[in-house]
Write a protein that holds these residues in place. Structure first.
Motif, PDB file in Angstrom:
ATOM      1  N   TYR A 184      10.063  41.578  53.396  1.00 23.05           N
ATOM      2  CA  TYR A 184       9.485  42.742  54.052  1.00 23.05           C
ATOM      3  C   TYR A 184      10.574  43.772  54.306  1.00 23.05           C
ATOM      4  O   TYR A 184      11.595  43.480  54.937  1.00 23.05           O
TER       5      TYR A 184
ATOM      6  N   GLY B 113       9.656  47.190  55.248  1.00 19.82           N
ATOM      7  CA  GLY B 113       9.064  48.337  55.920  1.00 19.82           C
ATOM      8  C   GLY B 113       9.527  48.498  57.358  1.00 19.82           C
ATOM      9  O   GLY B 113      10.394  47.755  57.850  1.00 19.82           O
TER      10      GLY B 113
ATOM     11  N   SER C 159       5.409  43.748  49.935  1.00 20.89           N
ATOM     12  CA  SER C 159       5.808  44.723  50.944  1.00 20.89           C
ATOM     13  C   SER C 159       5.561  46.117  50.374  1.00 20.89           C
ATOM     14  O   SER C 159       6.229  46.545  49.426  1.00 20.89           O
TER      15      SER C 159
ATOM     16  N   ASP D  11       4.326  51.943  52.057  1.00 20.72           N
ATOM     17  CA  ASP D  11       3.874  52.564  53.301  1.00 20.72           C
ATOM     18  C   ASP D  11       4.190  51.716  54.533  1.00 20.72           C
ATOM     19  O   ASP D  11       3.787  52.046  55.640  1.00 20.72           O
ATOM     20  N   GLY D  12       4.888  50.590  54.342  1.00 16.41           N
ATOM     21  CA  GLY D  12       5.290  49.758  55.464  1.00 16.41           C
ATOM     22  C   GLY D  12       4.310  48.663  55.818  1.00 16.41           C
ATOM     23  O   GLY D  12       4.602  47.840  56.703  1.00 16.41           O
TER      24      GLY D  12
END
Length: 488
Positions: free
Chosen positions: A400, A402, A450, A453-454
């Protein structure tokens, strides 16, 4: 068999019969459930819940809870405690299978007793670090396999049957992209991974992996790249295709995932295609992780480049069916998730030229419950960083990167098919220091991505859809305790 690692009760009535059985060697290719029923159930109960001997699935152990301690007690016994030795009647493979069986039954019992989160668009849940909801992005797909994002925000989704689909602003466009390769869509084969070149805003390259049909109903994973133009896949280039004589007819274990390293290289994986011995054979591409240049050329510093008889693109070998590849955003390390057999799913840190052991070593056994090997380690072969025994049917993985879930930054998220879950793994110093099951039983998880845009995007099978995790206010049930995900 008795649980001598924590046995305090005497199974005297059981010992004499068991000792008699131990005089003659027993077949080694038998179902572990039958082995347990014939040698263990009288003392420990048919469901391992305890009888004359203690419970085997309550996580209470007195002489070591690790696999080797359990195996040693089965093998050597503890007569003073009422436990005979079974080395004369059980092969090392049988003993290993019994250890796996105990693990499976214990995990099933714990899972039944553990409440797992089931988020939805209208139902927020609280994990250890963040509360979130699970919003459906699009439906109407047919076995979505992989998700990738174009620079303009549109989403590409592969469908196993061979279609490349586009999702624009949450709407699945009705027509698939034309001109993609023909695929062998049988068993586990089909259109597999899709990846967008890191600089695709300038060069437009899109990468696809798929099961390429060969002669006599055979297939092998192949890699192409092309560009999207007016709804078509154009300027297609083949980057990797095995020689026709190396194609296999099995319908399983194609891999396959992509990773770019930011240095002009593309990594991809191929499963061993149901021929486990191929994973150790450097003259075959299956059962390996590969590295090529982004245009398909072979890097001169590949570990087996220039070796006679070896496939020059091989980066690592001894990999059973790698369906997850991810590059750590800070360290640059390459991490891989790999399907084991019954037990022995793996998380590996992939390094050049290393042998990851399949099928010589494994923490699993055959799907039919018969033993495979007693060896879980051997000199010259890499140990997994984590193994999941019993199997979770591990699928894709992604770090991840974001900002919407700041406390998840740089954690690895892993999907599972059979166990229908997403796990969060925190990695520090090359080791997994924490695992958390974020949610469970809302669909088979095929891909975890991921997003730019987060948000964290999930491709589900059964039911087929793309969904995403979005932040939500903290949730507190009536008890006043936060509604949490479960630790494995």
């Amino acid at each position: 068999m008795s649980n001598a690692f924590r046995l305090t009760l005497t199974c005297g009535l059981f010992v004499s019969a068991s000792l008699a059985q131990a005089q003659a060697p027993q077949p080694s290719r038998r179902d572990v459930a039958d082995t347990y029923a014939s040698l263990c159930a009288n003392c420990h109960g048919p469901k391992l819940q305890g009888a004359l001997g203690p419970n085997l699935v309550d996580d209470t152990w007195k002489s070591g809870a690790d696999d080797e301690s359990i195996a040693r007690s089965i093998r050597e016994g503890q007569l003073a405690a009422g436990m005979p030795a079974f080395s004369g009647s059980l092969s090392p493979q049988d003993i290993r299978a019994l250890v796996i069986y105990i693990r499976e039954q214990g995990e099933e019992r714990r899972s039944q007793a553990t409440p797992f989160a089931k988020p939805a668009a209208d139902k927020a849940v609280r994990s250890e670090l963040h509360a979130f909801k699970l919003e459906t992005v699009t439906e109407g797909l047919d076995t979505p396999w992989s998700v990738a994002f174009l620079p303009d925000g549109r989403m590409l989704v592969t469908e196993k049957a061979g279609r490349l689909r586009v999702v624009e602003k949450g709407r699945l466009l009705p027509e698939p992209i034309a001109g993609t390769p023909d695929v062998w869509s049988k068993g586990q084969g089909g259109l597999l991974d899709v990846a967008v070149h890191p600089d695709s805003a300038k060069n437009g390259w899109i990468y696809l992996s798929y099961s390429d049909p060969g002669a006599n109903d055979s297939a092998m994973t192949a890699i192409v790249r092309g560009k999207l133009r007016e709804g078509r896949f154009v300027e297609q280039q083949t980057l990797f295709r095995a020689p026709a004589e190396l194609y296999r007819t099995a319908g399983v274990h194609f891999g396959s995932r992509f990773v770019f390293d930011g240095k002009g290289h593309l990594f991809f994986s191929i499963g061993e295609r149901g021929h486990k011995e191929d994973a150790q054979d450097l003259s075959r591409p299956n059962g390996k992780v590969h590295r090529i240049h982004e245009d398909g050329r072979i890097p001169k510093d590949n570990p087996f480049a220039g070796r006679e008889g070896a496939v020059a693109s091989i980066w690592s070998y001894g990999n059973r069916n790698p369906q997850g590849l991810a590059r750590h955003p800070v360290t640059g390390e390459l991490w891989e998730t790999e399907h084991g057999p019954r037990g022995g799913d793996e998380l590996n840190r992939i390094e050049p030229g290393r042998n990851y052991g399949w099928p010589v070593i494994t923490y699993g056994m055959n799907y039919d419950g018969t033993p495979m090997t007693d060896r879980t380690a051997q000199e010259g072969m890499q140990q997994p960083v984590v193994h999941w025994t019993p199997s979770i049917a591990v699928s894709a993985a992604d770090f991840y990167t974001g900002s919407r879930f700041p406390q998840w930054k740089n954690d690895l998220f892993v999907g599972a098919l059979a166990q229908q879950e997403v796990r969060r793994l925190r990695i520090e110093g090359g080791k997994v220091v924490q695992q958390e099951v974020l949610f469970k039983d809302v669909g088979r998880v095929r891909d975890v991505v991921s997003g730019p845009d987060g948000y964290l995007y999930i491709a589900f099978n059964d039911p087929d859809r793309i969904a995403r995790l979005v932040p939500a206010p903290a949730v507190k049930p009536a008890s006043g305790k936060a509604q949490g995900a479960a630790k494995p």
